[in-house]
Structure formats: structure tokens, C-alpha cells
Design an enzyme around this catalytic site. Structure first.
Site, PDB file in Angstrom:
ATOM      1  N   GLU C  53       0.818  -1.208   0.000  1.00 37.11           N
ATOM      2  CA  GLU C  53       0.000   0.000   0.000  1.00 37.11           C
ATOM      3  C   GLU C  53       0.856   1.264   0.000  1.00 37.11           C
ATOM      4  OE1 GLU C  53      -0.445  -2.556   2.090  1.00 37.11           O
ATOM      5  OE2 GLU C  53      -2.271  -3.391   1.230  1.00 37.11           O
ATOM      6  N   HIS C 121     -12.651  -6.366   7.154  1.00 38.00           N
ATOM      7  CA  HIS C 121     -13.323  -5.943   5.927  1.00 38.00           C
ATOM      8  C   HIS C 121     -14.581  -5.190   6.307  1.00 38.00           C
ATOM      9  CE1 HIS C 121     -10.856  -9.397   4.705  1.00 38.00           C
ATOM     10  NE2 HIS C 121     -10.788  -8.836   3.520  1.00 38.00           N
TER      11      HIS C 121
HETATM   12  C1  LIG Z   1      -1.988  -5.077   4.359  1.00 42.12           C
HETATM   13  C2  LIG Z   1      -2.946  -5.858   3.540  1.00 42.12           C
HETATM   14  N1  LIG Z   1      -3.166  -5.509   2.261  1.00 42.12           N
HETATM   15  C3  LIG Z   1      -4.061  -6.168   1.516  1.00 42.12           C
HETATM   16  C4  LIG Z   1      -4.760  -7.236   2.026  1.00 42.12           C
HETATM   17  C5  LIG Z   1      -5.785  -7.981   1.180  1.00 42.12           C
HETATM   18  N2  LIG Z   1      -5.273  -9.311   0.823  1.00 42.12           N
HETATM   19  C6  LIG Z   1      -5.615 -10.403   1.524  1.00 42.12           C
HETATM   20  S1  LIG Z   1      -4.805 -11.778   0.996  1.00 42.12           S
HETATM   21  C7  LIG Z   1      -3.953 -10.905  -0.171  1.00 42.12           C
HETATM   22  C8  LIG Z   1      -2.950 -11.600  -1.043  1.00 42.12           C
HETATM   23  C9  LIG Z   1      -1.839 -12.203  -0.248  1.00 42.12           C
HETATM   24  O1  LIG Z   1      -0.946 -12.883  -1.103  1.00 42.12           O
HETATM   25  P1  LIG Z   1       0.283 -13.681  -0.496  1.00 42.12           P
HETATM   26  O2  LIG Z   1       1.051 -12.815   0.429  1.00 42.12           O
HETATM   27  O3  LIG Z   1       1.039 -14.281  -1.622  1.00 42.12           O
HETATM   28  O4  LIG Z   1      -0.406 -14.786   0.388  1.00 42.12           O
HETATM   29  P2  LIG Z   1      -1.318 -15.980  -0.120  1.00 42.12           P
HETATM   30  O5  LIG Z   1      -2.735 -15.541   0.044  1.00 42.12           O
HETATM   31  O6  LIG Z   1      -0.977 -16.264  -1.526  1.00 42.12           O
HETATM   32  O7  LIG Z   1      -0.979 -17.082   0.803  1.00 42.12           O
HETATM   33  C10 LIG Z   1      -4.343  -9.566  -0.163  1.00 42.12           C
HETATM   34  C11 LIG Z   1      -3.870  -8.545  -1.093  1.00 42.12           C
HETATM   35  C12 LIG Z   1      -4.503  -7.576   3.356  1.00 42.12           C
HETATM   36  N3  LIG Z   1      -5.130  -8.587   3.948  1.00 42.12           N
HETATM   37  N4  LIG Z   1      -3.596  -6.877   4.085  1.00 42.12           N
END
Ligand SMILES: Cc1ncc(C[n+]2csc(CCOP(=O)(O)OP(=O)(O)O)c2C)c(N)n1
Ligand SMILES: Cc1ncc(C[n+]2csc(CCOP(=O)(O)OP(=O)(O)O)c2C)c(N)n1
Ligand SMILES: [Mg+2]
Ligand SMILES: [Mg+2]
Lengths: 351, 338, 351, 338
Positions: C53, C121
Site C-alpha cells: 500500500e 473488511h
Molecule cells: C496489508 C494488507 N493488504 C491487503 C490485504 C488484502 N489481501 C488479503 S490476501 C492478499 C494476497 C496475499 O498474497 P500472499 O502474500 O502471496 O499470500 P497468499 O494468500 O498467496 O498465501 C491480499 C492482497 C490484506 N489482507 N492486508
């Protein structure tokens, strides 16, 4: 008398010795500087962190999780705005884990204007801070309260935000901290680091005593009957000065030093407003979605029909910053004259 | 089967990866998979709002859970977990029913009392600090627990897990920096479960290397990558990494490459995708190596399916939070220390 | 009729074609997903950012400095709290540089509860947002306003924060967006990406027209005489529903949809309060230092003697989060019954 | 003497480092030093509240200013500067009197109208975006201007400068990540002026390497370290770095090791410290190489001292901001593009 900065230092020392403080850290908090306002000089658990506010707050949270008792510092609250998410995590860990973990940490940070600090050494933080749940928020207006609030903050098993009015850091108290040497020069020699080489310097700590200002308890600094003035921190002094001026003109103001902003001492405020029928709230944070508006709203909830005049807020102008030239600060941060004027208006307002 | 240790350890000896252990790995992988599949079904049948979890990460997560030095306080490992950590936590010994409770958001959910999404653990007796929905913040917190452990001595370490996409947050950098301060190195084991995606965004479009562990090169942090779909390789990689972190008291980054078998979450449908499945791969291996028969493997599945069915029946009878619960646990008024 | 999400998408398309939008980006904003709420599907300048972000907001600022016109997204406002410092920099660059640079950027982010979103959320952001200077803040309650506010936001040469009520993303409008096809199935076929493989999919954009909702202009959705109700976003609909219910019981409520939260349309609010003598402000942000308290305070400043009853705030309970179980959300986020009850109380309150 | 270019450049040729250029470097170093010393005197004599600046960084900053491709818009370089950038900005051609104005916070201060501390520039015709008091945020912003430049084509790059301590912020990491996205690499030149301190905190206590440019190794970013006290070495290092960034359109990290001759700021006293002085070292070299006589060097000083004296006399007559200025520039209502 100890200055506010010395009072914080004495409280942290007491915390290290008696309340289990394990880590006092942040940017320039350790030797040789001991904090940009000297609040952490000579403390045995003080150390210098990397220049990384996110790391500071997150590490404090980790220390608290692992059974430590951290007092972390953000050098100026102006630099706290990249960690609001972490503050929220500290504040919601207990609730979200339904009581499994709690977060015994103190975060302290200097706030407010009054030192020609320009755009990034003049911020106030109470409006955002009180909007973050799970934190208690305190802000002293004098050295003894600073000491007593810091001990309460350290002893509290929840996250406590300690806002230190930077314009008062060097202000001397009017009352002794229990255990403080009679002579302030003696205190100075005992606990202030020498100018120059500090390599071999060690503080000699006076045997300060336990003294708490309970969280959530305001203090009435001036008794009065015509108008209730709610203030705190640096501007509290302008409120009492204003009250003294108006006293001479026959207007009697009751001045309340909130000391704790969350949870604030609603009962003391309500009781006073019920008596005076008038309310002025004073702070230097910007005026839109300002903590003082919350105080006013709560008073409306409980004392609307007691009000004889519109409650008023005196606060910082809604501009993107406090400019360096005095013309900016004078015209965007409440000054004594503004407060006098507002108090008079509220006290005398008639339908 | 997770091994819990004694607080006085000064030298850590990993459990032996013998045949029994290999079968235990299988059992725990099935436990986790069956549990997650039950959770997905719960969402489909209206017994929960949202699912996010770990099918496809069992090969990486289960060995971790089995190798954790489990207990309370700085002598033991702290866990700062990603939301795909059911394999680890179930391998440590937690009960599937508790995940069902969190999915259904009952009052009996021990991790959040029905407040958080499923897979958001908080287990103080095992040093599992609250799982946060905010991606990657756990990385910045881990040095804090590790700092207490450094002072405490012993072999306890702080383990932090996260995804590939999340490693783009500065908090990963903070973790690397804070755990490498000169003469203040910290025992932090940083794990990345690389499933190739952040929600819909493919890793190769936003990161210039598949080997995110190499980010540690900028700090001189020892790091490695392993096939997280292979629990045996993972076990060995973890043993090596843990041995280093526990005894050298320095950080280490280990990336495991894993699958995302049911996609990101129930928001993206949670249907089975065509990716390598660590569990069927592992079963094939057990069969090939003659460590188990097909019938024995099936019996493991049956046992967990039965257990999960029973658990589901129990959970749907349990009470839901209401007004009286809302204001509980805003502040704590007991003793200070965690 | 277009849904709110489709309306945003159409506005962004219009912005790309006619208002100079150069970059629409954020986490999962580009293909294949086009945003977690589909707001950015098929847009020609949309791209996927790293999961960072801070990088998103800072890059938008850089693009704006270099003559571009970015529309950046924070996937959920729940994840905006690590960039408040950057928001402040965007908001103060013009003032601090005394007009040398300005920052033409839009930041959009979904807000609010109502989708069983649990602790992360369900956040509201208007209270913090309106406390950050230099930003305009808008929040639509329906598709057509979303379209008109987004065009105004894009055309504005200052930073504009576009808060999208996530509980309304799939809600269909009641009025056509100028240029929107008559048949909503046709719109769906033209601009919604197919389920499954989207590799070769291209949207067919309808020729939507220029339509602006001016920033700073509220809309009166129900005329009434007994109480003024100020709302916005998702809860605006509960306010109008409540007004309709009370209408049947002989209580006549005037409901104002603020639409712009900063600078909010003070004159419309004041005029209404002067008429009704009563004020209720409704939102779902937590109640301490809440933007609604600011609205109330401004009304006190200007209309105190018009008030016949205490102005009231209905807002989210002061707890660290919205819990997942419905029992939490129902009891911490204002529901229709709460709003009906509060409206009645304010309308009927007597000294 | 700063060279401004033409927007159509597709290949950048650095100016020649001949004798005239070497003397120009000296002249600009003196310009900057004399200006900063005048600013310090202003604080001492009550003509300003606070000083922070660059004495000791001229050897690093002046060559940078001379090598900038100066102009407005993405064809030219963007500058995201640290608050110790007077040498660079003065070398680009700005007038010392404007810094005196900012120090005195007069209405005539062109960078902030008396709002910001000194050395907080904002010069749109030269793509100098507002200097922020928040450490390191400029690193995260630089990829934004570079992204526009990548699309625009040409040789314009985004230059970002910062201190050593500040590199601990995650924003440095964001800059590295955002400028190395696959097939989206960005022309960002990241400069670190390493003076060994963050206020009072010694770098070697909080960072595990003196070579912070090596943090780039984790991203495969080309990087180097140079003696920033040597303007000739710096010039050459910058030419090499710029050549790469301008033409390869990829990031590069260059660290210059510099001195902090007057300490952190006026808060720490702003008195002269015993550290290597790039300017006296350079003067010795010019003398040694026979490029100038002592009298000629002194004449340079005299000229700037005179100019600064005149400037100060003028500035203290200029008006200060007042009530009417407070609400100016909150919002902009002109055309959108910068
Ligand atoms: C600080 C933050 N930004 C955005 C989100 C929304 N979000 C939830 S899961 C995700 C993707 C995460 O990807 P990764 O780190 O590769 O983990 P994975 O879900 O693939 O295990 C996002 C953008 C969040 N939870 N926290
Ligand atoms: C985000 C942020 N945190 C803290 C500060 C306070 N601060 C001002 S200068 C400084 C030290 C900076 O050190 P370094 O990055 O090495 O730059 P130098 O001053 O040495 O050039 C600090 C901590 C700040 N301005 N911004
Ligand atoms: Mg992933
Ligand atoms: Mg430095």
C-alpha cells in the site's frame, strides 16, 4: 522542581526498578543522546532503534507478547502516521483473540506546537489517537502529572499512549514529585547528562516514590461558576491564564485538565457543565473531526437541557500544517487571546 | 504429534525422520486437508461466511508444526503465522473442531470467540500470537519476541510465516533489518510459502525473482528455497534452518514453493484447481516406498472424515455470540505479563 | 440499471477517454480480476501493483507530480492505515510548497460493514479521512452519484478520496447513468468480464456521457419537517427506510445524503436544521472522535438556538472491531431499528 | 553552472570533466558551503528558528547538481531530495538568497512561503518535487515519476537522495521493489549520503553493513559505493551510474560516504566538528595540481561571502507571512497537470 522531561525520566527509572519495564527504545532514545528532549537519559534499559517507526511499534508489540514491558517512543508524533495500522493491531489483539493475549506496552510521543516546529514538529495526535480502539490515551500538563500518569501507564496491562506536550518539556513543575530532591540544581546534577563527552557518565537516581495519577481521572484546576473550560496539555495553561484574566473582569471559569483523553472523565465534565451551563473545549489539533467535538457531543447527550449557550470548540485551524513563520502559527494555533475571547463569548452568550 | 520440549534445552535435537515419523506426517497432512475441505463445505452449506486456508500447503506446514519447540514463554518457539497455517497448528496438536467453531463463529471458538475469519489462531500456551488479517505485519512483530528470546537464552526461536505477494511490504524489510543489528542478531526463522499468487496477481508479474528468499542477500541473511510440496525435503530444510537459528541465534529465510489447491479463498470460488497436490504426491511416495498400503492410507482419511463429521454435528449446536459478548475483552484488567 | 461497481467502472472508462486518466492501479486492479469488486474490469490503463500500500500511494503521488492522472486503489480501507503519513504528504504538498506543485490524484477504497466482513473488511474511514487536510472526501450512496462523483474526483486537480460503500457495490441504481444502455443485461454483456478464462475478453463500452455531481453538494432525499437526518453511503438507505416507516406514524423526517464529506455541504444541513429544529447524524464509523460529531459541532456553532432537542449521533459502537458473528455486527453497527428508534427519539424529545 | 538539456535527447553525453569544470565544481562547493554557514549564522543571530543542512556533503552533492538533466517534465530528471541537498540545488543554479529567505521564513521564500524549515525545496521548472520532512518517503515516491518517464522515453531519470539511517525505513525497500518489476524496470537513481549517523545514533550500531548500497543485492540492483568527500571520484561514479540508469532504464544505487561537518542540525549546536572536510581536501588538491592559486581560491570565497552579505541585508527587510497567507494554497483550482 523537576521539568516535565525530567519527570518522565524519573518515572521511567521508577518503572525499570519497580514496575518491570524491560525496554525503553526508539530513535536516539539510548546513549549518548537519551532522547531529543532528554526524557530517556541515563536509563538502564534504554536503547537506540533503527530509524524505522514500523519496526519500533511492531517490536514493542512482540516484546509485550513475549512477557516484556516495553516503553517505546516515536520521536515526534508527526512521524507516527505510518504506523496507524500497527497501533490498531496493538489495540485489537486482546479483543480479536477474545482475551487470549493482551498487550502491556506504553508508547510515548511528543505532540503539539509552540516550539516553532514548522510543519513536521507541530502535529497534534489526540483526535486520531482517540479514534483508535483498545488504547488508553493520556496527556499531562505538568511534571507531577507526567510522573503519575507514566507510572499508571506502565502499570496498566493494556496499550497506553502517552502524549507529551513538547512545548512543556522544559517547564518546571509546581509540586514536588515524591522523592524528588528539594533543590532542583541537585536534581540536575544527579540525573542530567553533562554537555559534551558522556562516555563515563552515570546518573545518580533519587529515590522517587510510587505516585499514580489514575487513568480516567480529570483534575479541576480552577473552580468557577460561569463557564466550564475543558483543556489539557500545553493549552491547559493558556486556559488557566485566561480564566485568571477573566476572573478580574468578573467572569468565573471552571477549568478542567482532562489528563486522560481516553477514556475521558465524563462525570467530572458533566457535573461541571450542569453547574455552569456553558462549555468551552480547547485544544490545538485541527478542528475537523476533532476530539473536542467528541467531548461536546457527549455533553449534548447528557446535559443538553442544562446548556444555556452553544458549547464551543477552540482548536487548530483546518490547514495542512503549522507554518514556520510566526504569522502562520499565531493564526492557526489557538493563542491566549483567542481563548480569552472564546471564554468570554461562551460565558456571556445570550439567545 | 508435535514434540514439546523442556524449557532448559540448550541444544536442540530434531526428532528422527523414521518410518513412524513419515507416517505421522501423512496422518497430519490428511488431518489438515480433511479439516480444510470440511471448512469449505461449511461455507458452501451456509455454516460460515468466508473461507481462507491452506490446502496445498500441508507439505510445507506440517513438518514445521512437528519441528516447533512447543510451549509457553521465551524458552519455546513463538509463532507469527500467516492465515494459511492450519497444517502447522493442527500438526502441533490443535483440534479440528476448533477451526470448525471459528468458521461457524460460535462463542466456543477458542481463537477469537467468533470474531475473526477462520484460520486466525491465537493460542497462548503454545506461543501462537494472534494471526492478523493484515498481510506481512507479523514479520515486523517477530523480532520483538525474538529479542526477548535472545536475552533469555536457550533454543527458542521466533518463526514467522507469510505469502509470496506479501513479501513486497516494507515489513519484510523491517524484519530483516531488525534481526541483523550488529551484535544484536535475532533468532528469527522467516518462512515464505510461495504459491505463485497474491489473490489474482501472478508473482512473476510483480516480483523480479521467484526466489524471494534472496531478498535476504541484501542483509547477508542465510537463505534457501525448497520444494514445499515435498514434506521430506521440507523437513530436512527446516531442520537445517532451525539448527542454525536456534544455535547461531541469527535469522534465516526459507522459502517453500507450494500450491494453492482451492484458489485464494471462498471469494474466488474455492474449487479444486489443477496444481500439484503435495498430499497425493506424498501418498504415491509412501506406496512406492512400501511404507503403507492403499487401504491403510484410506483408513487415515476415513478416520479424519468421521471425526470431522462428528465435530460438525457438535459445532452446529453450539451457541453464537450476542449482545452480551460485544464488549468483552476490550481491555484486560488482570496481571500484566503474557 | 448499472450497479455501483459498474458505475465506478464506467466513470473510470470515461475518465480514461476524456479526462486524462493515465493509471488505474492497486492490488488485483488489473486483469484478470479487475478489482475484488470488479470496479476496474476491462479498463485500458488498469494494472496490478505489488502488494504494498505504501508503494501504491507513493507511486500515485509520483505519477501526479510527473503530469499523470492516477486513480489508485487501496483494496479495502481496512488496509489503508499504514499509509496515513503518505496521505498527509499528498494533502500538504500544495500548501507546503506554497502552490508550486499540486497533486491531481484519486484514491478509491471500499469502506464499511454489511458483508459479514469480520474485523478487517468492515472498517469505516471517514473520521480519519476528514481529519487529514488537503483532501476532498466523497462517498456515494447510489450508482449514478458514484458515477458523477468519480468524474468530479478525476477532474479535480487536488487529491480526492473516493470511499465506496462495499455493502452497496452490487446494488443497482434507480436512475440511468447518461449513456448507459436501457437494458441492464445488455450492459452486463458489454462490460462484465466472463466467468472463467478472460484472456481474450474485451469490454464493449457504451458511450457514457459527462455527468458530474459537484464536490461539496449534498442531496435531500426526503423532504420533511420534524427532524433532519444526515447520512451517507450504505446507511443512507436505512435512513430513508426509517423515514418512510416513521412517515406512516406521522413523523416527517428530512433525509440528507451528504455525498461529499469534506468539504461537507454545511449550508444545506444548516437550512434543514433551522427548519426542523432537530438533528440526527448517522454513520457506521466508531463513535469516538467521529466525523458525525464534527457535523453536530458545526450545527451548534450556527444553529444552536434553533435546536429544540439534543442533536444525536448514531454510529458504530466503540469496540476494536466488527466481529464476524452476526451478533457482533448487529450490536455494534447501526441497524434499521436503531435508526428508527433514534429518529423517533430526536423528533419527539421534549425538555 | 548546471547543464540543461533538450527534451529530445535519446543519448546522454556527460559534460567533460576538464579544468574549467573542476574549477566550477570548486566554485559551487564554496557557494554551497558559504551559504550554509550564512544560514547557521542566521540562526545564531535570531534570524531563523532552525537550521539543518549540508556542510560536508558538497563533494557528493555538487557533482550531482552539475550532472542533472535539468528541465521541466518527464523528458528531464526528477529530483526527490533529502534535506541536505543545497549543494545539488545550488549547483543547478538556484540562488542562495532564496535559502536565506526560507531560513528567515519570509513571504518571498519561493520554496514554501515561510512554511517549511530551510533546505526544503520545491522547484517545478526543474522537476524538484517538494522536499518532505518525513525521512525516506521520497524513496517510495520516486518510482512514480520514473514510471511516467519510462513511458515517455528519452533519458530523463528520477533521482532520489537520502541518508544512511533513513534507509532502514521500508520505503527504501518499496523503491527497490517497484523499480524492478519484471519488464517494468524503472530509471531510478537511488543515492545514499552516508554520514555515519542518524541524529545521535551511529550507523554501525543499527546496521550490519557500512555498504548500504548492498541492500540492492537482494533485488539484483546494480550498486556501488564512492568516497563522497572526493568530488572527482563522485563525478565519475555518477557518470557511470547515470549512464546506466538513463540508457538501460533500470535502477542503480550509489552510496557516497560524507561528513557531517556541523552535526545534525542547530538542535545539536551546529558547531564545527572534527571530520574530513571535502572542500579543504579539494582545495588542497587544486593547489597541488596547479589548477588554482591560493589567492584565486580565496577570491571565490570572498565573492560568495559578499554576495551572501548583500543577500542577508536584503532578506531581513522582506515581509513575513501573516493571517492573510494562512489559508492560501490549501487547494488548487487551476488546471490539473503539473
Ligand atoms: C496489508 C494488507 N493488504 C491487503 C490485504 C488484502 N489481501 C488479503 S490476501 C492478499 C494476497 C496475499 O498474497 P500472499 O502474500 O502471496 O499470500 P497468499 O494468500 O498467496 O498465501 C491480499 C492482497 C490484506 N489482507 N492486508
Ligand atoms: C519518518 C521520520 N522519522 C523520524 C524523523 C526525525 N528525524 C529527522 S532527521 C533524523 C535522522 C536521519 O538520519 P539519516 O537518514 O542518516 O540522515 P542525515 O540526517 O544523517 O542526513 C530523524 C530520526 C523524521 N524526520 N522522519
Ligand atoms: Mg501467494
Ligand atoms: Mg546520516
Amino acid at each position: 522542581m523537576a521539568t516535565l522531561a525530567q519527570a518522565i525520566r524519573l518515572a521511567l527509572h521508577y518503572g525499570e526498578e519497580h514496575l518491570g519495564v524491560t525496554d525503553i527504545f526508539g530513535e536516539d532514545v539510548g546513549a549518548p543522546l537519551g532522547g531529543v528532549f532528554t526524557c530517556t537519559q541515563g536509563l538502564k534499559t534504554a536503547w537506540n532503534s533503527p530509524l524505522d517507526e514500523r519496526g519500533i511499534v511492531a517490536t514493542a508489540l512482540g516484546i509485550a507478547y513475549a512477557g516484556g514491558k516495553p516503553v517505546a517512543e516515536i520521536q515526534f508524533c508527526d512521524y507516527i502516521y505510518n504506523v496507524i495500522d500497527l497501533l490498531k493491531l496493538c489495540g485489537n489483539a486482546h479483543w480479536s483473540s477474545a482475551g487470549e493475549y493482551h498487550v502491556p506496552m506504553v508508547l510515548m510521543t511528543p505532540v503539539g506546537a509552540g516550539i516553532h516546529g514548522s510543519m513536521y514538529h507541530s502535529h497534534s495526535f489526540e483526535s486520531m489517537a482517540t479514534h483508535i480502539q483498545g488504547w488508553k490515551v493520556v496527556m499531562p500538563s505538568n511534571a507531577k502529572d507526567a510522573y503519575g500518569l507514566m507510572l499508571s501507564a506502565i502499570a496498566d496491562p493494556n496499550p497506553v499512549l502517552f502524549l507529551a506536550p513538547k512545548g512543556l518539556m522544559r517547564a518546571k513543575g509546581e509540586e514536588h514529585i515524591p522523592g524528588e530532591p528539594e533543590d532542583e540544581r541537585q536534581l540536575h546534577q544527579m540525573i542530567d547528562a553533562p554537555v559534551g563527552d558522556r562516555q563515563d557518565w552515570q546518573p545518580r537516581w533519587p529515590a522517587v516514590q510510587d505516585y499514580r495519577v489514575p487513568i480516567g481521572q480529570a483534575r479541576t484546576c480552577r473552580k468557577g461558576s460561569d463557564v466550564t473550560v475543558v483543556g489539557y496539555g500545553r493549552l491547559l495553561h493558556l486556559c488557566t491564564q485566561a480564566a485568571d484574566q477573566l476572573q478580574e473582569q468578573g467572569i468565573s471559569a471552571e477549568v478542567i485538565d482532562l489528563r486522560t483523553l481516553y477514556p475521558f472523565d465524563e462525570q467530572s465534565v458533566f457535573a461541571s457543565v450542569r453547574k455552569t451551563g456553558r462549555l468551552l473545549v480547547v485544544n490545538e489539533d485541527t478542528e475537523v473531526t476533532n476530539f473536542g467535538e467528541h467531548v461536546i457531543r457527549r455533553v449534548l447527550d447528557e446535559c443538553f437541557y442544562d446548556l444555556q449557550a452553544p458549547p464551543k470548540l477552540v482548536a487548530g485551524l483546518d490547514v495542512p500544517g503549522v507554518g514556520l513563520a510566526w504569522g502562520y502559527e499565531k493564526n492557526s494555533i489557538p493563542q491566549l487571546a483567542d481563548i480569552v475571547e472564546a471564554m468570554r463569548t461562551v460565558a456571556q452568550s445570550q439567545p | 504429534m508435535a514434540l514439546s520440549g523442556s524449557p532448559e534445552l540448550t541444544r536442540w535435537t530434531p526428532p528422527v525422520l523414521d518410518e513412524a515419523c513419515k507416517l505421522a506426517i501423512h496422518n497430519l497432512m490428511v488431518k489438515s486437508r480433511a479439516c480444510e475441505e470440511a471448512l469449505i463445505r461449511m461455507v458452501r452449506t451456509g455454516h460460515g461466511y468466508f473461507w481462507i486456508g491452506s490446502p496445498g500447503e500441508e507439505g510445507f506446514g506440517v513438518p514445521l508444526g512437528m519441528l516447533v519447540h512447543k510451549g509457553h514463554g521465551p524458552a519455546f518457539d513463538y509463532l507469527h503465522l500467516h492465515y494459511r497455517s492450519a497444517p502447522t497448528v493442527l500438526a502441533m496438536g490443535s483440534q479440528p473442531i476448533d477451526l470448525l467453531r471459528q468458521m461457524r463463529s460460535t462463542v466456543t471458538d477458542p481463537y477469537s470467540k467468533g470474531r475473526n475469519f477462520v484460520n486466525h489462531f491465537a493460542i497462548k500456551p503454545w506461543n501462537i500470537v494472534p494471526v492478523t488479517p493484515t498481510i506481512e505485519t507479523q514479520y515486523a512483530v517477530a523480532p520483538g519476541t525474538a529479542l526477548v528470546q535472545r536475552r533469555h537464552g536457550g533454543v527458542g526461536i521466533s518463526i514467522v510465516t507469510g505469502g509470496d505477494a506479501g513479501s513486497a511490504e516494507g515489513d519484510f524489510y523491517s524484519a530483516m533489518n531488525w534481526s541483523t543489528r550488529p551484535d544484536q542478531e535475532l533468532p528469527v526463522l522467516m518462512l515464505i510459502a510461495h504459491n505463485g499468487y497474491g489473490i489474482s496477481t501472478r508473482a512473476e508479474r510483480v516480483q523480479n525473482t521467484r526466489e524471494l528468499n534472496r531478498r535476504g542477500d541484501g542483509f547477508g541473511i542465510r537463505n534457501a528455497m525448497v520444494d514445499g510440496n515435498d514434506p521430506i525435503a521440507t523437513w530436512n530444510a527446516l531442520v537445517e534452518a532451525m539448527d542454525y537459528v536456534r544455535h547461531e541465534r541469527k535469522p534465516y529465510i526459507l522459502q517453500g514453493n507450494v500450491s494453492r489447491l482451492y484458489g485464494h479463498s471462498s471469494s474466488s470460488g474455492a474449487s479444486l484447481l489443477d496444481e500439484p497436490d503435495c498430499l497425493s504426491l506424498y501418498e504415491a511416495r509412501l506406496l512406492r516406498e512400501g511404507l503403507a498400503t492403499a487401504a491403510e492410507l484410506k483408513a487415515v482419511w476415513d478416520r479424519w472424515h468421521d471425526a470431522l463429521n462428528d465435530a460438525l454435528h457438535q459445532v452446529i449446536e453450539e451457541p453464537m455470540p450476542d449482545r452480551q459478548h460485544v464488549l468483552q475483552h476490550v481491555f484486560w484488567d488482570g496481571p500484566a505479563g503474557n
